[in-house]
Enzyme design. Structure first.
Site, PDB file in Angstrom:
ATOM      1  N   GLY A 108      -5.441  13.352  -2.359  1.00 37.95           N
ATOM      2  CA  GLY A 108      -5.047  12.131  -3.063  1.00 37.95           C
ATOM      3  C   GLY A 108      -4.007  11.346  -2.287  1.00 37.95           C
ATOM      4  CG  LEU A 109      -1.706  12.796   0.824  1.00 34.71           C
ATOM      5  CD1 LEU A 109      -1.332  13.466   2.127  1.00 34.71           C
ATOM      6  CD2 LEU A 109      -0.443  12.358   0.089  1.00 34.71           C
ATOM      7  N   GLY A 110      -4.749   9.018  -0.201  1.00 40.30           N
ATOM      8  CA  GLY A 110      -5.219   7.673   0.108  1.00 40.30           C
ATOM      9  C   GLY A 110      -6.211   7.595   1.256  1.00 40.30           C
ATOM     10  CB  SER A 111      -8.791   9.911   2.566  1.00 45.58           C
ATOM     11  OG  SER A 111      -9.474  10.153   1.363  1.00 45.58           O
ATOM     12  CB  SER A 112     -10.724   5.748  -0.465  1.00 44.34           C
ATOM     13  OG  SER A 112     -11.043   6.959  -1.046  1.00 44.34           O
ATOM     14  CB  ALA A 121      -6.201   5.714   5.213  1.00 45.68           C
ATOM     15  CG  ASP A 140      -4.785   2.593  -2.541  1.00 43.44           C
ATOM     16  OD1 ASP A 140      -4.719   1.367  -2.766  1.00 43.44           O
ATOM     17  OD2 ASP A 140      -5.677   3.313  -3.019  1.00 43.44           O
TER      18      ASP A 140
HETATM   19  O1  PMV Z   1      -4.422   8.508  -7.776  1.00 43.27           O
HETATM   20  P1  PMV Z   1      -3.929   7.607  -6.708  1.00 43.27           P
HETATM   21  O2  PMV Z   1      -3.063   8.318  -5.729  1.00 43.27           O
HETATM   22  O3  PMV Z   1      -4.978   6.812  -6.079  1.00 43.27           O
HETATM   23  O4  PMV Z   1      -2.930   6.590  -7.414  1.00 43.27           O
HETATM   24  C1  PMV Z   1      -3.309   5.811  -8.525  1.00 43.27           C
HETATM   25  C2  PMV Z   1      -2.133   4.991  -8.947  1.00 43.27           C
HETATM   26  C3  PMV Z   1      -2.395   4.127 -10.160  1.00 43.27           C
HETATM   27  O5  PMV Z   1      -1.215   3.347 -10.386  1.00 43.27           O
HETATM   28  C4  PMV Z   1      -2.643   4.977 -11.395  1.00 43.27           C
HETATM   29  C5  PMV Z   1      -3.595   3.216  -9.957  1.00 43.27           C
HETATM   30  C6  PMV Z   1      -3.363   2.110  -8.954  1.00 43.27           C
HETATM   31  O6  PMV Z   1      -4.347   1.690  -8.324  1.00 43.27           O
HETATM   32  O7  PMV Z   1      -2.234   1.633  -8.788  1.00 43.27           O
END
Ligand code: PMV
Length: 305
Positions: A89-93, A95, A136
């Site tokens: 869940g570190l934002g691979s999509s 990135a 992200d």
């Molecule tokens: O789950 P992640 O790491 O993609 O984070 C989502 C964060 C939210 O605020 C819940 C949604 C968003 O796009 O900001």
């Protein structure tokens, strides 16, 4: 054969999770775990992928966005390589989307300003995910630590260098889109209460900004704890997240919270150097996986040699 590689960092939401979807400010930091995309000229017609896993939705959406900007793109091979697992869940999509679009712009000699790259990548990510504030994408493009408002309405760099974080992975991948939709239902069913939570989170972001700049980690930690309380009220935390957060706090962390949608993925704890080891140990003992070598404030998208 012409070849161009670009990489961008992962991300962690420090403050403002969920409220950011509703237009409240957030603070996001880029983490030093990078996703790289390499484009190589090919004799074959079309675009060939040599990628991790089978999910090419973000690359497809980025390619489509690029073709809207620059016309048909063909005779390239695309390869991806990541320093971090997409499960964290570190934002691979975001990135991979940002790295690919940036690599394409370099490959085609069509330079994009950072905000143009952000807009193009955000569009592609939204096309696939349907929901998302774009925080992200901003982290992947700009890097560093940023005060961010949905859709890129505000992207302001903050000097929060040296932020001493420990990252603990719960072992469960969160389904962000579903959790965001659940929160929306809660918002619609109980607007007053949920709005109050979002307002409190937004207010907290405003208050923590000067503390971050002053590197007043003790106060920043307290704000993290407050933020976590609001996220708990919102119902997005999980037993495992709570166990890791409690372990970190008991080991002396200055503050700890979930980061992102909740339900799984990672938690973060703010530490001082003397307690880092014990906090890491406590998170592991509680069943978490510590993500090392992921310092905050990493550089945004860049060309790789
Ligand atoms: O789950 P992640 O790491 O993609 O984070 C989502 C964060 C939210 O605020 C819940 C949604 C968003 O796009 O900001």
């Amino acid at each position: 054969m012409k070849t161009v590689a670009a990489s961008s960092p992962g991300k962690l939401l420090l403050f403002g999770d969920h409220a950011v979807v509703y237009g409240y400010p957030s603070v996001v930091t880029a983490v030093d775990q990078r996703m790289m995309v390499t484009i190589t000229e090919s004799e074959k017609d079309g675009v060939m992928y040599d990628v991790l896993g089978s999910d090419t939705r973000f690359l497809d959406a980025a390619l489509h966005t690029a073709q809207l900007l620059w016309g048909n793109i063909s005779h390239i091979a695309v390869q991806t390589k990541s320093q971090f697992s997409e499960k964290l869940g570190l934002g691979s999509s975001s990135a991979v989307t940002v790295s690919f679009l940036f690599a394409l712009s370099e490959y085609l000699s069509k330079p994009l300003k950072p905000i143009e790259l952000f807009n193009a990548a955000y569009k592609a990510v939204l096309f696939v995910q349907g929901v998302g504030s774009g925080f992200d994408v901003a982290a992947a493009v700009y890097g560093g630590t940023i005060r961010y408002v949905r859709g890129g309405k505000e992207i302001t760099s903050i000097d929060a260098s040296g932020l001493p974080l420990v990252i603990g992975y719960t072992g469960t991948k969160a389904d962000t889109a579903t959790i965001v939709k659940d929160v929306k239902k809660k918002y619609e069913n109980n607007k007053e209460k949920v709005k109050r939570i979002f307002e409190a989170i937004g207010g907290l972001v405003d208050q923590v900004m000067p503390r971050l700049v002053d590197k007043d980690w003790e106060r920043v930690g307290k704000f993290m704890d407050f933020n976590q309380e609001y996220l708990r009220d919102l119902g997005v935390s999980s037993e495992k997240l709570e166990a890791l957060i409690l372990a970190a706090k008991n080991a002396g962390a200055l503050g700890a919270k979930l980061s992102g949608a909740g339900g799984g993925d990672c938690m973060i704890a703010l530490v001082t150097n003397d307690i880092r080891r014990s906090v890491e140990g406590a998170i592991e003992k509680a069943g978490g996986q510590v993500i090392r070598h992921a310092s905050s404030g990493a550089e945004g998208v860049r060309v790789e040699p």
